[in-house]
Motif scaffolding. Sequence first.
Motif, PDB file in Angstrom:
ATOM      1  N   ALA A 115      15.650  70.455  45.066  1.00  0.00           N
ATOM      2  CA  ALA A 115      14.934  68.986  45.869  1.00  0.00           C
ATOM      3  C   ALA A 115      14.920  68.275  44.262  1.00  0.00           C
ATOM      4  O   ALA A 115      14.636  66.672  44.971  1.00  0.00           O
ATOM      5  CB  ALA A 115      13.791  69.584  45.721  1.00  0.00           C
ATOM      6  N   ASP A 116      15.803  68.588  43.419  1.00  0.00           N
ATOM      7  CA  ASP A 116      15.850  67.182  42.527  1.00  0.00           C
ATOM      8  C   ASP A 116      17.294  66.517  42.368  1.00  0.00           C
ATOM      9  O   ASP A 116      17.574  64.981  41.323  1.00  0.00           O
ATOM     10  CB  ASP A 116      16.397  68.105  41.400  1.00  0.00           C
ATOM     11  N   LEU A 117      17.948  66.746  43.487  1.00  0.00           N
ATOM     12  CA  LEU A 117      19.687  65.738  43.110  1.00  0.00           C
ATOM     13  C   LEU A 117      18.954  64.624  44.582  1.00  0.00           C
ATOM     14  O   LEU A 117      18.120  64.912  45.152  1.00  0.00           O
ATOM     15  CB  LEU A 117      20.378  66.848  44.118  1.00  0.00           C
ATOM     16  N   PRO A 118      18.949  63.491  43.898  1.00  0.00           N
ATOM     17  CA  PRO A 118      19.197  62.683  44.946  1.00  0.00           C
ATOM     18  C   PRO A 118      19.308  62.449  46.378  1.00  0.00           C
ATOM     19  O   PRO A 118      20.226  61.825  46.990  1.00  0.00           O
ATOM     20  CB  PRO A 118      19.727  61.644  44.524  1.00  0.00           C
ATOM     21  N   VAL A 119      19.198  63.213  47.743  1.00  0.00           N
ATOM     22  CA  VAL A 119      19.798  63.748  48.961  1.00  0.00           C
ATOM     23  C   VAL A 119      18.829  64.088  49.471  1.00  0.00           C
ATOM     24  O   VAL A 119      17.797  65.250  49.238  1.00  0.00           O
ATOM     25  CB  VAL A 119      20.412  64.937  48.250  1.00  0.00           C
ATOM     26  N   PRO A 120      18.146  63.486  50.951  1.00  0.00           N
ATOM     27  CA  PRO A 120      17.132  63.000  51.736  1.00  0.00           C
ATOM     28  C   PRO A 120      17.052  64.212  52.092  1.00  0.00           C
ATOM     29  O   PRO A 120      18.081  64.999  52.717  1.00  0.00           O
ATOM     30  CB  PRO A 120      17.627  61.965  53.051  1.00  0.00           C
ATOM     31  N   LYS A 121      15.577  65.013  52.523  1.00  0.00           N
ATOM     32  CA  LYS A 121      15.369  65.967  52.265  1.00  0.00           C
ATOM     33  C   LYS A 121      15.881  66.650  54.212  1.00  0.00           C
ATOM     34  O   LYS A 121      16.190  67.984  54.448  1.00  0.00           O
ATOM     35  CB  LYS A 121      13.645  66.383  52.873  1.00  0.00           C
ATOM     36  N   GLU A 122      15.645  65.481  55.077  1.00  0.00           N
ATOM     37  CA  GLU A 122      16.503  65.850  55.951  1.00  0.00           C
ATOM     38  C   GLU A 122      18.119  66.113  56.414  1.00  0.00           C
ATOM     39  O   GLU A 122      18.862  67.055  56.670  1.00  0.00           O
ATOM     40  CB  GLU A 122      16.310  64.578  57.390  1.00  0.00           C
ATOM     41  N   VAL A 123      18.705  65.890  55.418  1.00  0.00           N
ATOM     42  CA  VAL A 123      20.691  65.363  55.084  1.00  0.00           C
ATOM     43  C   VAL A 123      20.133  67.062  54.461  1.00  0.00           C
ATOM     44  O   VAL A 123      20.810  68.496  54.621  1.00  0.00           O
ATOM     45  CB  VAL A 123      20.686  64.639  54.147  1.00  0.00           C
ATOM     46  N   ARG A 124      18.971  68.019  53.343  1.00  0.00           N
ATOM     47  CA  ARG A 124      19.437  69.332  53.294  1.00  0.00           C
ATOM     48  C   ARG A 124      19.560  69.934  54.018  1.00  0.00           C
ATOM     49  O   ARG A 124      19.579  71.038  53.763  1.00  0.00           O
ATOM     50  CB  ARG A 124      17.991  69.430  52.029  1.00  0.00           C
ATOM     51  N   ARG A 125      18.582  69.620  55.154  1.00  0.00           N
ATOM     52  CA  ARG A 125      17.977  70.415  55.755  1.00  0.00           C
ATOM     53  C   ARG A 125      20.104  71.049  56.900  1.00  0.00           C
ATOM     54  O   ARG A 125      19.682  71.704  56.947  1.00  0.00           O
ATOM     55  CB  ARG A 125      17.434  70.200  57.606  1.00  0.00           C
ATOM     56  N   TYR A 126      20.778  69.968  56.977  1.00  0.00           N
ATOM     57  CA  TYR A 126      22.004  69.934  57.673  1.00  0.00           C
ATOM     58  C   TYR A 126      23.135  70.676  56.334  1.00  0.00           C
ATOM     59  O   TYR A 126      24.376  71.410  57.142  1.00  0.00           O
ATOM     60  CB  TYR A 126      22.457  68.097  58.265  1.00  0.00           C
ATOM     61  N   LEU A 127      22.444  70.610  55.593  1.00  0.00           N
ATOM     62  CA  LEU A 127      23.402  71.231  54.653  1.00  0.00           C
ATOM     63  C   LEU A 127      23.627  72.792  54.556  1.00  0.00           C
ATOM     64  O   LEU A 127      24.001  73.493  53.596  1.00  0.00           O
ATOM     65  CB  LEU A 127      23.724  70.449  53.020  1.00  0.00           C
ATOM     66  N   ARG A 128      21.827  72.949  54.531  1.00  0.00           N
ATOM     67  CA  ARG A 128      21.595  74.061  54.460  1.00  0.00           C
ATOM     68  C   ARG A 128      22.668  75.498  55.560  1.00  0.00           C
ATOM     69  O   ARG A 128      22.984  76.213  55.588  1.00  0.00           O
ATOM     70  CB  ARG A 128      20.474  74.571  54.645  1.00  0.00           C
ATOM     71  N   ASP A 129      23.335  74.429  56.695  1.00  0.00           N
ATOM     72  CA  ASP A 129      23.549  75.243  57.648  1.00  0.00           C
ATOM     73  C   ASP A 129      24.890  74.799  57.739  1.00  0.00           C
ATOM     74  O   ASP A 129      25.530  75.879  57.579  1.00  0.00           O
ATOM     75  CB  ASP A 129      23.431  74.057  59.278  1.00  0.00           C
ATOM     76  N   VAL A 130      25.396  74.002  56.833  1.00  0.00           N
ATOM     77  CA  VAL A 130      26.736  73.791  56.629  1.00  0.00           C
ATOM     78  C   VAL A 130      27.347  74.960  55.037  1.00  0.00           C
ATOM     79  O   VAL A 130      27.791  75.835  55.078  1.00  0.00           O
ATOM     80  CB  VAL A 130      27.455  72.488  56.081  1.00  0.00           C
ATOM     81  N   ALA A 131      26.069  75.536  54.666  1.00  0.00           N
ATOM     82  CA  ALA A 131      26.513  75.657  53.177  1.00  0.00           C
ATOM     83  C   ALA A 131      26.434  77.747  54.168  1.00  0.00           C
ATOM     84  O   ALA A 131      27.184  78.512  54.446  1.00  0.00           O
ATOM     85  CB  ALA A 131      25.164  76.179  52.457  1.00  0.00           C
ATOM     86  N   ASP A 132      25.550  77.734  55.303  1.00  0.00           N
ATOM     87  CA  ASP A 132      25.747  79.006  56.288  1.00  0.00           C
ATOM     88  C   ASP A 132      26.928  79.430  56.802  1.00  0.00           C
ATOM     89  O   ASP A 132      27.741  80.277  56.703  1.00  0.00           O
ATOM     90  CB  ASP A 132      24.895  79.029  56.898  1.00  0.00           C
TER      91      ASP A 132
END
Length: 360
Positions: A248-265
């Motif tokens: 959460a410390d990185l300058p990435v919006p919370k909504e985008v982090r949710r999408y990135l979790r799917d990419v990581a999976d």
Amino acid sequence: MPTIPPLPFRGRGTGSSAATAVHRVPVPTARAIVDCAVYVNGERLPGRFTHESALAEVRSRGTGFVWIGLHDPDETQMRDVAAVYGLHQLAVEIATEQHQRPKLERYDDTLLLVLRTVKYVEHDLHSVSEIVETGQIVVFTAKEFVLAVRRGEHSGLVELRHTLEQNPAQLALGPGAVLHAIADKIVDAYTEVAQSIEEDIDEMEEEVFTPRSRVGIESIYQLKREVVELRRAVNPLAAPLQLLSRNADLPVPKEVRRYLRDVADNHTSVAERINDFDDALSALISAALAKVGVQQNTDMRKISAWVAIAAVPTMIAGIYGMNFDHMWELHQTWGYPAVLAVIVAVCTLLYVNFHRNNWL
């Protein structure tokens, strides 16, 4: 008399390169820019922008962001862009060097993500040519801009831009949405390449385990080498994606982090498949070598059987070829037919025995 200036040194090593660099004509930065656009509330502003005017437009409005795509910029062009957008010198060096390892770095409020692109090359099953082509994308993201520096010819970022422009709600999330879309497209490409390689492995397995088929060990080794290269391009991206999706410390919006979790999976899934390919090819090589060994043993048995059969007339002919006067049935009229009959009988007996034992 006028003084003649000395000629530039053109020796071996760096001297020749330096002399060539003196006469290099600088290429305008615009030549390396594929597209430059300003997006406000997810909509692309009309008109054409340079990399300087685009950033000035965003700052004058106080909203929106710039998305610039660059293709194979040289160091001078990259320094020009970096000077306008305030990029760190180390980041510029990373963007201008090829074959970088996937990684994520932060320079103040700017994120740098290095991704490796891959492309499957159609080929014959027994080909030993390149099967997987690799390239590189370096993505800089900050509050006001996204810079995508591409190396190679198969990233498809132009199509990705057009797709995102059809979805203003996603672009309205800012540069983080573009970062997610690029990472998602690269991981999807990993999946497609993995699927194609899996089909190659299945085809090779079928051929290896087909009776009396001739297997080219070189093609299996080539595919294994390409899988190793694919693994080196794919696996290191796991850590950067995990950081982007969970820190959460990185300058990435919370909504985008949710999408990135799917990419990581999705990335974890394809990385596991590639690791399985390596194990499958190792087993396939062992099976192919064992099959080659069995085939060689079969060939040696056949050769040995024919040599044994041929040794009978050779031995008898050698004995009767000696110049002795007193030899058994030497002066008998039935001696020659008897010897021939013995040769045929013994050779026939050996052939039947070898054939019964599957040597012939």
